[in-house]
Design a protein around this motif. Sequence first.
Motif, PDB file in Angstrom:
ATOM      1  N   ARG A 182       8.120   1.766  -8.007  1.00 44.45           N
ATOM      2  CA  ARG A 182       6.821   1.729  -7.332  1.00 44.45           C
ATOM      3  C   ARG A 182       5.765   1.750  -8.425  1.00 44.45           C
ATOM      4  O   ARG A 182       5.565   2.766  -9.086  1.00 44.45           O
ATOM      5  CB  ARG A 182       6.669   2.918  -6.395  1.00 44.45           C
ATOM      6  N   LEU A 183       5.123   0.613  -8.621  1.00 46.89           N
ATOM      7  CA  LEU A 183       4.206   0.415  -9.729  1.00 46.89           C
ATOM      8  C   LEU A 183       2.775   0.381  -9.208  1.00 46.89           C
ATOM      9  O   LEU A 183       2.394  -0.550  -8.495  1.00 46.89           O
ATOM     10  CB  LEU A 183       4.548  -0.892 -10.450  1.00 46.89           C
ATOM     11  N   GLY A 184       1.995   1.379  -9.551  1.00 43.63           N
ATOM     12  CA  GLY A 184       0.625   1.469  -9.067  1.00 43.63           C
ATOM     13  C   GLY A 184      -0.296   0.482  -9.767  1.00 43.63           C
ATOM     14  O   GLY A 184      -0.152   0.195 -10.954  1.00 43.63           O
ATOM     15  N   ILE A 185      -1.240  -0.044  -8.995  1.00 40.10           N
ATOM     16  CA  ILE A 185      -2.241  -0.984  -9.506  1.00 40.10           C
ATOM     17  C   ILE A 185      -3.612  -0.503  -9.069  1.00 40.10           C
ATOM     18  O   ILE A 185      -3.794  -0.088  -7.919  1.00 40.10           O
ATOM     19  CB  ILE A 185      -2.026  -2.400  -8.935  1.00 40.10           C
ATOM     20  N   ASP A 186      -4.577  -0.590  -9.962  1.00 34.18           N
ATOM     21  CA  ASP A 186      -5.962  -0.324  -9.609  1.00 34.18           C
ATOM     22  C   ASP A 186      -6.540  -1.642  -9.081  1.00 34.18           C
ATOM     23  O   ASP A 186      -6.764  -2.570  -9.861  1.00 34.18           O
ATOM     24  CB  ASP A 186      -6.749   0.155 -10.825  1.00 34.18           C
ATOM     25  N   SER A 245       0.869  -1.171   0.000  1.00 37.77           N
ATOM     26  CA  SER A 245       0.000   0.000   0.000  1.00 37.77           C
ATOM     27  C   SER A 245       0.906   1.221   0.000  1.00 37.77           C
ATOM     28  O   SER A 245       1.716   1.395   0.906  1.00 37.77           O
ATOM     29  CB  SER A 245      -0.891   0.017   1.241  1.00 37.77           C
ATOM     30  N   PHE A 246       0.773   2.047  -1.013  1.00 38.03           N
ATOM     31  CA  PHE A 246       1.612   3.235  -1.107  1.00 38.03           C
ATOM     32  C   PHE A 246       1.029   4.415  -0.337  1.00 38.03           C
ATOM     33  O   PHE A 246       1.718   5.379  -0.064  1.00 38.03           O
ATOM     34  CB  PHE A 246       1.850   3.631  -2.564  1.00 38.03           C
ATOM     35  N   ASP A 247      -0.257   4.324   0.020  1.00 34.51           N
ATOM     36  CA  ASP A 247      -0.856   5.419   0.782  1.00 34.51           C
ATOM     37  C   ASP A 247      -1.084   5.039   2.242  1.00 34.51           C
ATOM     38  O   ASP A 247      -1.823   5.681   2.951  1.00 34.51           O
ATOM     39  CB  ASP A 247      -2.138   5.911   0.125  1.00 34.51           C
ATOM     40  N   GLU A 248      -0.433   3.944   2.674  1.00 36.89           N
ATOM     41  CA  GLU A 248      -0.397   3.510   4.079  1.00 36.89           C
ATOM     42  C   GLU A 248      -1.747   3.098   4.661  1.00 36.89           C
ATOM     43  O   GLU A 248      -1.891   3.021   5.866  1.00 36.89           O
ATOM     44  CB  GLU A 248       0.257   4.574   4.964  1.00 36.89           C
ATOM     45  N   ASP A 249      -2.764   2.859   3.819  1.00 34.95           N
ATOM     46  CA  ASP A 249      -3.991   2.269   4.348  1.00 34.95           C
ATOM     47  C   ASP A 249      -3.855   0.754   4.235  1.00 34.95           C
ATOM     48  O   ASP A 249      -2.789   0.235   3.915  1.00 34.95           O
ATOM     49  CB  ASP A 249      -5.237   2.807   3.631  1.00 34.95           C
ATOM     50  N   SER A 250      -4.906   0.010   4.503  1.00 35.06           N
ATOM     51  CA  SER A 250      -4.796  -1.446   4.511  1.00 35.06           C
ATOM     52  C   SER A 250      -5.015  -2.072   3.133  1.00 35.06           C
ATOM     53  O   SER A 250      -4.890  -3.279   2.983  1.00 35.06           O
ATOM     54  CB  SER A 250      -5.790  -2.042   5.515  1.00 35.06           C
ATOM     55  N   THR A 251      -5.332  -1.266   2.115  1.00 41.68           N
ATOM     56  CA  THR A 251      -5.590  -1.801   0.786  1.00 41.68           C
ATOM     57  C   THR A 251      -4.360  -1.654  -0.094  1.00 41.68           C
ATOM     58  O   THR A 251      -3.965  -0.542  -0.432  1.00 41.68           O
ATOM     59  CB  THR A 251      -6.778  -1.044   0.122  1.00 41.68           C
ATOM     60  N   PRO A 252      -3.736  -2.770  -0.459  1.00 41.60           N
ATOM     61  CA  PRO A 252      -2.577  -2.689  -1.355  1.00 41.60           C
ATOM     62  C   PRO A 252      -2.979  -2.079  -2.691  1.00 41.60           C
ATOM     63  O   PRO A 252      -4.028  -2.399  -3.250  1.00 41.60           O
ATOM     64  CB  PRO A 252      -2.158  -4.148  -1.518  1.00 41.60           C
ATOM     65  N   ASP A 253      -2.156  -1.184  -3.177  1.00 39.77           N
ATOM     66  CA  ASP A 253      -2.464  -0.513  -4.436  1.00 39.77           C
ATOM     67  C   ASP A 253      -1.248  -0.433  -5.355  1.00 39.77           C
ATOM     68  O   ASP A 253      -1.182   0.415  -6.236  1.00 39.77           O
ATOM     69  CB  ASP A 253      -3.037   0.875  -4.186  1.00 39.77           C
ATOM     70  N   GLY A 254      -0.288  -1.346  -5.143  1.00 35.39           N
ATOM     71  CA  GLY A 254       0.874  -1.329  -6.007  1.00 35.39           C
ATOM     72  C   GLY A 254       1.867  -2.426  -5.680  1.00 35.39           C
ATOM     73  O   GLY A 254       1.691  -3.207  -4.751  1.00 35.39           O
ATOM     74  N   ILE A 255       2.900  -2.445  -6.485  1.00 35.40           N
ATOM     75  CA  ILE A 255       3.997  -3.385  -6.303  1.00 35.40           C
ATOM     76  C   ILE A 255       5.271  -2.572  -6.158  1.00 35.40           C
ATOM     77  O   ILE A 255       5.533  -1.675  -6.957  1.00 35.40           O
ATOM     78  CB  ILE A 255       4.133  -4.337  -7.508  1.00 35.40           C
ATOM     79  N   GLU A 256       6.037  -2.869  -5.132  1.00 36.78           N
ATOM     80  CA  GLU A 256       7.353  -2.283  -4.987  1.00 36.78           C
ATOM     81  C   GLU A 256       8.336  -3.328  -5.507  1.00 36.78           C
ATOM     82  O   GLU A 256       8.465  -4.407  -4.934  1.00 36.78           O
ATOM     83  CB  GLU A 256       7.644  -1.929  -3.537  1.00 36.78           C
TER      84      GLU A 256
END
Length: 144
Positions: free
Chosen positions: A98-102, A21-32
Motif C-alpha cells: 500500500r503505497l501512499g501518494i500525496d 483511497s486508503f481512508d475510504e473517502d472519494s479521493t484516491p491517495d495511494g496505489i495498492e
Amino acid sequence: MLALLMPGRIEIVEPFTSVKSFDEDSTPDGIELFLKAVNPLDNPGLMIAGAVRVELFEFIKASADQKGTRLEHWNVELTNEKQQKKYWNQLTQMYEFRLGIDPAKVPQADEYVIVVTYTTPLGEYLTDNFVIPFRLSGTVRNGA
C-alpha cells in the motif's frame, strides 16, 4: 540447483493493482500494488528477500518509452521476518504494498506507468512495469 528455487521474474498482478483511497473517502491517495515472483519453472507464489523499488511515472501516449517524468518512488525492504509478515499475503501467495501518494504532488492524468525493480541478495535485478489507469467511481478521471 539453487537457480531453480530463485525467482526468474517478477510480475505486477495487473487485475488487482490499482489506484485507491486508503481512508475510504472519494479521493484516491495511494496505489495498492500486488506483486508475485515466479521461478524459472513458471511456478508462482515464491517469497523473495531483498529490496523492492517502485516508481511512478507520467504516461506518454504513442511513444516507444511510455515513461515520462518520475512522480514518486518507494523503497521497500524484504530482509527480515517482520517485513515479510507485513507485505506477504499467505492466501494469495503475493506481496501486497500500500503505497501512499500525496494527490497534490501528482499531476492529474488518466494513466500512469508503474515500474517495479527487485534487487536480489545476489545483486541481480528483475523488473516489471504496468500502465495503471486512474479511475474514480468507475470512470476515468478528467471525464476522458
